[in-house]
Motif scaffolding. Structure first.
Motif, PDB file in Angstrom:
ATOM      1  N   ARG A   1      19.278 -36.445  13.813  1.00 12.03           N
ATOM      2  CA  ARG A   1      20.489 -36.323  13.016  1.00 12.03           C
ATOM      3  C   ARG A   1      20.463 -37.302  11.861  1.00 12.03           C
ATOM      4  O   ARG A   1      19.858 -38.363  11.956  1.00 12.03           O
ATOM      5  CB  ARG A   1      21.716 -36.625  13.893  1.00 12.03           C
ATOM      6  CG  ARG A   1      21.932 -35.642  15.003  1.00 12.03           C
ATOM      7  CD  ARG A   1      22.223 -34.253  14.480  1.00 12.03           C
ATOM      8  NE  ARG A   1      23.386 -34.222  13.598  1.00 12.03           N
ATOM      9  CZ  ARG A   1      24.636 -34.103  14.044  1.00 12.03           C
ATOM     10  NH1 ARG A   1      24.902 -33.978  15.333  1.00 12.03           N
ATOM     11  NH2 ARG A   1      25.653 -34.076  13.187  1.00 12.03           N
ATOM     12  N   PRO A   2      21.114 -36.967  10.754  1.00  6.34           N
ATOM     13  CA  PRO A   2      21.316 -37.977   9.734  1.00  6.34           C
ATOM     14  C   PRO A   2      21.924 -39.219  10.372  1.00  6.34           C
ATOM     15  O   PRO A   2      22.754 -39.128  11.258  1.00  6.34           O
ATOM     16  CB  PRO A   2      22.286 -37.298   8.768  1.00  6.34           C
ATOM     17  CG  PRO A   2      22.055 -35.840   8.973  1.00  6.34           C
ATOM     18  CD  PRO A   2      21.745 -35.699  10.442  1.00  6.34           C
TER      19      PRO A   2
ATOM     20  N   VAL B   1      24.926 -27.829  11.336  1.00  7.13           N
ATOM     21  CA  VAL B   1      25.464 -29.172  11.134  1.00  7.13           C
ATOM     22  C   VAL B   1      25.533 -29.563   9.661  1.00  7.13           C
ATOM     23  O   VAL B   1      26.150 -30.568   9.319  1.00  7.13           O
ATOM     24  CB  VAL B   1      24.637 -30.220  11.905  1.00  7.13           C
ATOM     25  CG1 VAL B   1      24.748 -29.989  13.403  1.00  7.13           C
ATOM     26  CG2 VAL B   1      23.175 -30.205  11.469  1.00  7.13           C
ATOM     27  N   ALA B   2      24.904 -28.765   8.791  1.00 11.50           N
ATOM     28  CA  ALA B   2      24.922 -29.096   7.368  1.00 11.50           C
ATOM     29  C   ALA B   2      24.439 -27.891   6.579  1.00 11.50           C
ATOM     30  O   ALA B   2      23.935 -26.913   7.138  1.00 11.50           O
ATOM     31  CB  ALA B   2      24.046 -30.307   7.074  1.00 11.50           C
TER      32      ALA B   2
ATOM     33  N   TYR C   1      23.554 -31.737  -0.509  1.00 13.34           N
ATOM     34  CA  TYR C   1      23.568 -31.718   0.960  1.00 13.34           C
ATOM     35  C   TYR C   1      25.000 -31.953   1.416  1.00 13.34           C
ATOM     36  O   TYR C   1      25.635 -32.945   1.037  1.00 13.34           O
ATOM     37  CB  TYR C   1      22.648 -32.814   1.492  1.00 13.34           C
ATOM     38  CG  TYR C   1      22.643 -32.947   2.994  1.00 13.34           C
ATOM     39  CD1 TYR C   1      21.769 -32.211   3.771  1.00 13.34           C
ATOM     40  CD2 TYR C   1      23.509 -33.840   3.627  1.00 13.34           C
ATOM     41  CE1 TYR C   1      21.756 -32.346   5.148  1.00 13.34           C
ATOM     42  CE2 TYR C   1      23.502 -33.974   4.996  1.00 13.34           C
ATOM     43  CZ  TYR C   1      22.626 -33.229   5.759  1.00 13.34           C
ATOM     44  OH  TYR C   1      22.617 -33.363   7.126  1.00 13.34           O
TER      45      TYR C   1
ATOM     46  N   PRO D   1      27.221 -32.169   4.878  1.00 11.13           N
ATOM     47  CA  PRO D   1      27.327 -32.115   6.335  1.00 11.13           C
ATOM     48  C   PRO D   1      28.613 -31.430   6.764  1.00 11.13           C
ATOM     49  O   PRO D   1      29.614 -31.450   6.048  1.00 11.13           O
ATOM     50  CB  PRO D   1      27.318 -33.592   6.745  1.00 11.13           C
ATOM     51  CG  PRO D   1      27.879 -34.312   5.556  1.00 11.13           C
ATOM     52  CD  PRO D   1      27.446 -33.532   4.348  1.00 11.13           C
ATOM     53  N   GLU D   2      28.583 -30.823   7.929  1.00 11.10           N
ATOM     54  CA  GLU D   2      29.792 -30.229   8.500  1.00 11.10           C
ATOM     55  C   GLU D   2      30.602 -31.320   9.203  1.00 11.10           C
ATOM     56  O   GLU D   2      30.036 -32.206   9.851  1.00 11.10           O
ATOM     57  CB  GLU D   2      29.435 -29.141   9.512  1.00 11.10           C
ATOM     58  CG  GLU D   2      28.597 -28.005   8.958  1.00 11.10           C
ATOM     59  CD  GLU D   2      29.380 -27.081   8.047  1.00 11.10           C
ATOM     60  OE1 GLU D   2      30.615 -27.227   7.984  1.00 11.10           O
ATOM     61  OE2 GLU D   2      28.760 -26.230   7.387  1.00 11.10           O
TER      62      GLU D   2
ATOM     63  N   THR E   1      17.228 -29.806  11.840  1.00  7.25           N
ATOM     64  CA  THR E   1      17.360 -31.146  11.293  1.00  7.25           C
ATOM     65  C   THR E   1      16.003 -31.823  11.178  1.00  7.25           C
ATOM     66  O   THR E   1      15.756 -32.601  10.258  1.00  7.25           O
ATOM     67  CB  THR E   1      18.298 -31.985  12.172  1.00  7.25           C
ATOM     68  OG1 THR E   1      17.889 -31.874  13.545  1.00  7.25           O
ATOM     69  CG2 THR E   1      19.733 -31.513  12.045  1.00  7.25           C
TER      70      THR E   1
ATOM     71  N   GLY F   1      25.336 -38.310   3.117  1.00 10.81           N
ATOM     72  CA  GLY F   1      25.423 -38.025   4.541  1.00 10.81           C
ATOM     73  C   GLY F   1      24.107 -38.049   5.276  1.00 10.81           C
ATOM     74  O   GLY F   1      24.043 -37.763   6.466  1.00 10.81           O
ATOM     75  N   TRP F   2      23.012 -38.465   4.616  1.00  7.62           N
ATOM     76  CA  TRP F   2      21.701 -38.365   5.247  1.00  7.62           C
ATOM     77  C   TRP F   2      21.314 -39.575   6.073  1.00  7.62           C
ATOM     78  O   TRP F   2      20.617 -39.441   7.064  1.00  7.62           O
ATOM     79  CB  TRP F   2      20.637 -38.196   4.161  1.00  7.62           C
ATOM     80  CG  TRP F   2      20.620 -36.852   3.554  1.00  7.62           C
ATOM     81  CD1 TRP F   2      21.650 -36.219   2.912  1.00  7.62           C
ATOM     82  CD2 TRP F   2      19.535 -35.950   3.540  1.00  7.62           C
ATOM     83  NE1 TRP F   2      21.257 -34.998   2.487  1.00  7.62           N
ATOM     84  CE2 TRP F   2      19.964 -34.806   2.852  1.00  7.62           C
ATOM     85  CE3 TRP F   2      18.231 -36.003   4.028  1.00  7.62           C
ATOM     86  CZ2 TRP F   2      19.135 -33.720   2.639  1.00  7.62           C
ATOM     87  CZ3 TRP F   2      17.407 -34.923   3.808  1.00  7.62           C
ATOM     88  CH2 TRP F   2      17.859 -33.794   3.126  1.00  7.62           C
TER      89      TRP F   2
END
Length: 564
Positions: free
Chosen positions: A31-32, A121-122, A130, A132-133, A165, A512-513
């Motif tokens: 995940r980020p 998720v994104a 980018y 993200p949700e 991801t 968000g990364w």
């Protein structure tokens, strides 16, 4: 100076394991927020997906296509091998990407149709944004299949890419492409996710010439004349010099615009370690830029720095209702009424130059402003029912939120009050404007807690803010955000609760990364600035200073704040 843009990490062992099979990794999500940064121009781990296996069924063909889609080489030729010939020609991977958790993937066949479901998720837009949700959403898409020469191939699918991801970590890099604030005096980063290419200098320059993302466009402008492109589709870097050769449309820029264009190009390419200087030409010939040599150092154009602060920009801290500065290991009351104790104050904000303070009255009903000079008074500029901590922008406008009615309010530099529009349905309780003035963080009520969004700031005459548009979630893993501060042009320090980890400060990319957590801390406020330690205020009236993933005492006080 702004930090070198952080990039996504590559998980080497898992990537190598994938080279020998055509299955989607399911060893756990990447995940980020895993603090796995590598240099922007560091080459990725190359994974060459296997071609379609003879006799593979429709479900295996779809799985093979998903795996091969993560390989960007030769316009994703490996993925096109899984498509029927006409479909392979028509498929548009550049339409963006939906990002899902590999462990949630389900594939089912019914006749000539294969359905994929997963938790998204994104998303990565066609322009590289980018997003993200806030919470995972259901991803559902259908592939139609047919036999071609006795082998199953995909003959119908939606435009764009489907990435795990892990795929994104392995084959994309985060980078900033720089545009201009409305005044044309400061660069503003457009944080993008770009597929790794052999020449990232070319990719970044092409993105710059194409203009800002749809999300940032309302808040910025560009000095690139319309129609300008690369004269040749390459930006070679030889001996540390990036050669940017533009088409003749670039001659349409005047002297000041050429300077701003140069700043955009240099700030964009300086993210690459290999670039030491930039030479700009037009159709192979000279391109004169006033005030600079033909070869521009990577450190050129410091005046366009979006995070520039005075060298002596110390943090402000309130002690017993009096505003002072942390100087070394001590605390010194500021000049002016805010530092005399004549009017007790709380929750300060300092102008970018550090020479004017804004403070709240103890009951949060008045926002006051005063110069930090001897005998300078505090002057009320806004009143409300429950004003939130103020935030300055680079134009001298002072922002706050009246939490009594949720309105975002601004005391303009000329003293006029302004209401700033935000999308309907948002219950805003706090605002922090980026030092570049083009973006704003919104702290909003969500359920029983608070979430963090970032939006673009649209301005009118005199750079007075009119509205914040396009807010998207930041740091969705923080389930209850309590305070936030801009670290630099691409990162923010978020104070809140991370599920399973308790309250902490996470320094996260606005895109968000990437995120770097600190150690657990019981805090109620946070302050941050470029090249300075993160500070927090605790419930018992102490200020702590971040030291790696631990905290050290900075002395008694509350509401720490850096300029901006």
């Amino acid at each position: 100076m702004s930090r070198r843009r952080r990039a996504l990490g590559a998980l080497l062992g898992a990537a190598l394991a994938l080279a020998g099979c055509a299955s989607i990794p399911d060893s756990g999500p990447v995940r980020p927020g895993q603090d796995s940064a590598v240099a922007l121009d560091e080459p990725p781990v190359r994974v060459l997906p296997p071609p379609p296996r003879p006799g593979a069924g429709p479900e295996d063909v779809v799985r093979g296509f998903l795996l091969a889609s993560a390989s960007p080489e030769d316009d994703r030729a490996s993925a096109r091998a899984y498509l029927a010939p006409e479909t392979a020609q028509d498929w548009r991977p550049q339409a963006g990407a939906r990002v899902y958790e590999s462990g949630t993937l389900r594939i089912a066949r019914r006749g000539a149709s294969v359905t994929l479901t997963a938790q998204q998720v994104a998303a990565i837009g066609p322009d590289g944004r980018y997003v993200p949700e806030a919470e995972p959403v259901l991803l559902r898409t259908r592939f139609s299949v047919q036999q071609v020469g006795g082998e199953w191939r995909i003959d119908g699918l939606e435009p764009g890419l489907l990435h795990t991801t892990f795929d994104v970590e392995r084959t994309y890099r985060t980078a900033s492409v720089y545009f201009l604030d409305p005044s044309g005096r400061t660069v503003v980063p457009d944080l993008l996710a770009l597929p790794v290419r052999s020449s990232m200098a070319t990719a970044l320059t092409q993105r710059l010439l194409e203009g800002p993302s749809d999300w940032l466009a309302p808040a910025v402008r560009t000095a690139v004349p319309a129609g300008t492109a690369l004269a040749v589709a390459s930006v070679p870097v030889v001996g540390g010099v990036a050669q940017v050769d533009l088409t003749e449309e670039a001659f349409g820029a005047g002297s000041e615009e050429r300077q701003a264009l140069s700043a955009q190009i240099v700030w964009t390419l300086r993210q690459l370690d290999e670039v030491r200087s930039v030479r700009i030409s037009v159709e192979g010939g000279e391109y004169a830029v006033p005030g600079v040599a033909g070869e521009q150092s990577r450190d050129s154009w410091p005046g366009f720095d979006p995070g520039a602060l005075p060298e002596d920009a110390d943090a402000a801290v309130v002690r017993d209702g009096v505003l002072g500065r942390l100087e070394g290991e001590g605390w010194v009351a500021v000049a002016g009424e805010a530092g005399t104790g004549g009017a007790r104050v709380r929750e300060p904000a300092l102008s970018l130059a550090g020479d004017v303070a804004a403070v709240l009255s103890p009951d949060r009903r008045r926002l006051l402003r005063g110069a930090l000079t001897p005998d300078a008074p505090l002057v009320p500029v806004l009143t409300g029912g429950d004003l939130a901590e103020p935030s300055w922008d680079r134009y001298g406008h002072l922002w706050s939120v009246d939490r009594a009615d949720g309105t975002v309010r601004v005391a303009a530099a000329d003293g006029a009050p302004v209401a700033v529009a935000v999308p309907s349905g948002l219950r805003v309780v706090g605002v922090r404007v980026a030092r570049d003035g083009a973006r704003a963080l919104l702290l909003v009520r969500r359920g029983q807690g608070y979430a963090l969004l970032v939006g673009a700031v649209v301005r009118g005459g005199g750079e007075v803010p009119l509205r914040v548009v396009g807010p998207v979630v930041v740091a969705p893993e923080v389930v209850d955000v309590r305070d936030v501060a801009w670290v630099d042009d691409g990162r923010v320090a978020v104070l809140g609760v991370v599920e399973g980890e308790g309250r902490q400060v996470r320094v996260v990319d606005v895109s968000g990364w990437d995120a770097v957590p600190t150690g657990p801390v019981d805090a109620v406020s946070v302050a941050a600035a470029p090249d300075r330690p993160v500070l927090v205020g605790t419930p018992d009236g102490q200020v702590l200073r971040a030291a790696g993933r631990s905290w050290t005492a900075a002395g008694p006080g509350a509401d720490p704040a850096y300029p901006g």
